[in-house]
Design an enzyme around this catalytic site. Structure first.
Site, PDB file in Angstrom:
ATOM      1  N   SER A 112       0.794  -1.224   0.000  1.00 51.71           N
ATOM      2  CA  SER A 112       0.000   0.000   0.000  1.00 51.71           C
ATOM      3  C   SER A 112       0.830   1.279   0.000  1.00 51.71           C
ATOM      4  CB  SER A 112      -0.894   0.039   1.240  1.00 51.71           C
ATOM      5  OG  SER A 112      -1.783  -1.054   1.268  1.00 51.71           O
ATOM      6  N   ILE A 123      -6.051   8.233   2.396  1.00 44.68           N
ATOM      7  CA  ILE A 123      -6.379   7.418   1.233  1.00 44.68           C
ATOM      8  C   ILE A 123      -5.272   6.394   1.031  1.00 44.68           C
ATOM      9  CG2 ILE A 123      -6.851   7.446  -1.246  1.00 44.68           C
ATOM     10  CD1 ILE A 123      -8.941   8.960   0.535  1.00 44.68           C
ATOM     11  N   GLU A 124      -5.646   5.129   1.067  1.00 47.26           N
ATOM     12  CA  GLU A 124      -4.710   4.023   0.873  1.00 47.26           C
ATOM     13  C   GLU A 124      -4.967   3.441  -0.519  1.00 47.26           C
ATOM     14  OE1 GLU A 124      -3.687  -0.284   3.028  1.00 47.26           O
ATOM     15  OE2 GLU A 124      -5.160   1.077   3.916  1.00 47.26           O
ATOM     16  N   ILE A 125      -3.908   3.355  -1.306  1.00 49.54           N
ATOM     17  CA  ILE A 125      -3.974   2.737  -2.628  1.00 49.54           C
ATOM     18  C   ILE A 125      -3.207   1.427  -2.521  1.00 49.54           C
ATOM     19  CG2 ILE A 125      -3.398   2.957  -5.067  1.00 49.54           C
ATOM     20  CD1 ILE A 125      -3.378   6.061  -4.544  1.00 49.54           C
TER      21      ILE A 125
END
Length: 131
Positions: A112, A123-125
């Site tokens: 992540s 916001i975690e991608i």
């Protein structure tokens, strides 16, 4: 039995800044929609889900008991390598707060990156880790 998430609501301070961030930095689609009273509301679409946007102080009813801009922590899955995301986010002037780091997702291990949206939401991608 619950099977999936259809949408969630983000309370935001500046709807235009939010739309710009999520469409430009995260690749979502701005999706205005008209409701029964004829007013236009704003949403962001991605995959099979959407995020409805409420402006802080002018939320639509019914709403959360304590709607607050900047109180969300969201994880979005991607099928792109995080190195691509790092380049893309840098090109859009979005600072990576942390990552890549290993994490645990709903269906298994993830790798992540963390950024913040205009309201300070985390916001975690994340990309699934391949065994």
């Amino acid at each position: 039995m619950i099977t999936s998430l259809d949408h969630l609501v983000l309370t935001v301070a500046d709807i235009d800044a939010t739309i710009a961030f999520y469409t430009q930095a995260l690749g979502m689609t701005h999706a205005p929609f008209t409701v029964a009273d004829g007013s236009t509301r704003h949403a962001l679409r991605f995959g099979e889900s959407k995020i409805n946007l409420h402006v802080s102080g002018a939320e639509f009813e019914p709403k959360a008991q304590n709607p607050t801009a900047g109180s969300a922590d969201l994880c979005f899955l991607t099928d792109r390598p995080l190195a691509d995301w790092q380049r893309h986010l840098a090109a859009h002037g979005t600072r990576i707060e942390e990552g890549p780091v290993p994490r645990s997702g709903a269906t298994g291990p993830l790798i992540s990156l963390y950024v913040r949206d205009p309201d300070g939401n985390l916001i975690e991608i994340s990309a699934p880790l391949q065994p």
